[in-house]
Design an enzyme around this catalytic site. Structure first.
Site, short mmCIF file in Angstrom:
data_model
loop_
_atom_site.label_atom_id
_atom_site.label_comp_id
_atom_site.label_asym_id
_atom_site.label_seq_id
_atom_site.Cartn_x
_atom_site.Cartn_y
_atom_site.Cartn_z
N HIS A 140 0.23 4.63 7.51
CA HIS A 140 0.80 5.22 6.30
C HIS A 140 1.33 6.63 6.53
CE1 HIS A 140 -2.21 2.21 4.94
NE2 HIS A 140 -1.22 1.88 4.15
N ASP B 109 -2.22 8.14 8.45
CA ASP B 109 -3.14 7.38 9.30
C ASP B 109 -2.27 6.53 10.23
OD1 ASP B 109 -2.34 5.19 7.77
OD2 ASP B 109 -4.22 5.03 6.66
N SER C 141 0.80 -1.22 0.00
CA SER C 141 0.00 0.00 0.00
C SER C 141 0.83 1.27 0.00
CB SER C 141 -0.95 0.01 1.19
OG SER C 141 -0.25 -0.15 2.40
#
Ligand SMILES: *[C@@H]1O[C@H](CO)[C@@H](O)[C@H](O)[C@H]1NC(C)=O
Ligand SMILES: *[C@@H]1O[C@H](CO)[C@@H](O)[C@H](O)[C@H]1NC(C)=O
Ligand SMILES: *[C@@H]1O[C@H](CO)[C@@H](O)[C@H](O)[C@H]1NC(C)=O
Ligand SMILES: *[C@@H]1O[C@H](CO)[C@@H](O)[C@H](O)[C@H]1NC(C)=O
Length: 359
Positions: free
Chosen positions: A328, A325, A37
């Site tokens: 990340h 977050d 991600s």
């Protein structure tokens, strides 16, 4: 829940990186992106998974808004594309024709080991790096070979293109560090587990297809993630035992890349040592133009331990935050990391990306 836990992006940047003017030719013919991600630019939106960043505030700073990137703006890979003078490599799953300037194969929540949550790709795949090689081989056979008249032209294109990797976060966050769901921490010591992950087969196979310039990012200090800090009893500090686990993996990757460069003729494998850089930024935020390196800059589920809550306004001061977050990093952090690897002297070894494009 484990789907959300797997949202960990990784890398990041500042807004000051020099972008080539559109008139000058690109510094490399293409950029191919592989990873989880931290690098996903929208593949997961087209895969049957719940691990998606397809809602605001994700993408709030991206020129086109929400794309599937697991951060507020550009990823480290996007900043590298800008430096090279190339478009952001589009999600490979979204493309049916031929794109000569590169593609992005990264998929949020994937790990190196098949059991880390690569249910989508089946268990016949030995590891994700090898699967990435296979995906690239399809692109080569179905598209690139038709575009180039001769083998020589194709080899020249491939050998000058840049291939970037960031993978392994989820093998820790979503596997080794989840003893209630996975038995890997009972079966392997930290050293053994790192050895299991560090596998040169995928990278070697990519080299055998013609890729000569590869940049592999090491794992960041996962013990300093807001999610890790808040779940550990470290009193708000980085969980150093988690950081120590990661160092076995990073050291193994560094040694493997050195070995590959010296044994595969014509190849340059760059090791992107972002772990110390991120750690230093945590400890000395003001030296990096940051103010908060402990908390996510948007409101996340379960008090900073998970992904962002849809549609809540993120803070206006997000360029002062390291974490976007609970897993990340922000665009500001991506910018910082990319800039150090592109033109800096110590983050990327044995050379930076500026030097890599010149050889
Ligand atoms: C660990 O889990 C795997 C499945 O994820 C299972 O096949 C294996 O038997 C387990 N090993 C032990 C020692 O429990
Ligand atoms: C380097 O690579 C060779 C060939 O793949 C392998 O036999 C050797 O064990 C490797 N050495 C190290 C230090 O990893
Ligand atoms: C950023 O802005 C938010 C909302 O205005 C505020 O609560 C927070 O303290 C600010 N953070 C920093 C590091 O100044
Ligand atoms: C939320 O997390 C912060 C930082 O770890 C902590 O100080 C605070 O007590 C937590 N709040 C709740 C309601 O758990």
């Amino acid at each position: 829940m484990d789907l959300l836990l797997s949202l960990f992006c990784s890398i990041i940047f500042l807004h000051f990186l020099s972008v080539n003017s559109r008139d000058s030719p690109p510094l490399a013919p293409a950029l191919y992106v592989f990873g989880d991600s931290l690098f996903d630019s929208g593949n997961n939106n087209l895969l049957p998974t719940l691990t998606r960043a397809n809602y605001l505030p994700y993408g709030v700073n991206f020129p086109g808004g929400v794309t599937g990137r697991f951060t507020n703006g550009r990823t480290v890979a996007d900043f590298i594309a800008e430096y090279l003078g190339l478009p952001y490599p589009p999600p490979s799953i979204s493309i049916h024709g031929t794109v000569l300037t590169g593609l992005n194969y990264a998929s949020g929540s994937c790990g190196i080991l098949p059991e880390t949550r690569n249910k989508l790709i089946g268990t016949s795949v030995r590891n994700m790096q090898f699967h990435f090689h296979w995906l690239f081989k399809m692109t080569l056979k179905q598209n690139l070979e038709k575009e180039y008249g001769s083998k020589k032209e194709l080899s020249a294109y491939l050998s000058r293109s840049i291939f970037v990797f960031s993978i392994g976060n989820n093998d820790y966050l979503n596997n080794y560090l989840q003893p209630h769901q996975y038995n890997s921490s009972h079966r392997y010591t930290p050293q053994q587990f790192a050895q299991l992950l560090v596998d040169s087969q995928g990278l070697k196979s990519l080299y055998n297809l013609g890729a000569w310039k590869l940049v592999v990012f090491e794992l960041g200090p996962l013990g300093c993630l807001p999610s890790t800090i808040r779940k550990s009893r470290s009193g708000g500090k980085c969980a150093e035992e988690t950081n120590a686990l990661i160092s076995y993996f990073n050291n193994g990757v560094g040694a493997m890349l050195k070995n590959l460069t010296s044994t595969l003729s014509g190849s340059t494998f760059i090791f992107s040592q972002v772990n110390w850089l991120a750690y230093d930024a945590m400890v000395n935020p003001s030296e990096y133009g940051l103010k908060d390196t402990r908390n996510p800059c948007c409101t996340t589920w379960l008090n900073g331990t998970l992904s962002s809550i849809p549609f809540l306004e993120p803070y206006p001061n997000r360029s002062e935050y390291f974490f976007w977050d609970a897993f990340h990093i922000t665009e500001a952090a991506c910018s910082l990391i990319a800039a150090r690897c592109i033109t800096g002297s110590s983050a990327c070894v044995p050379m930076n990306i500026k030097a890599l494009v010149q050889i």
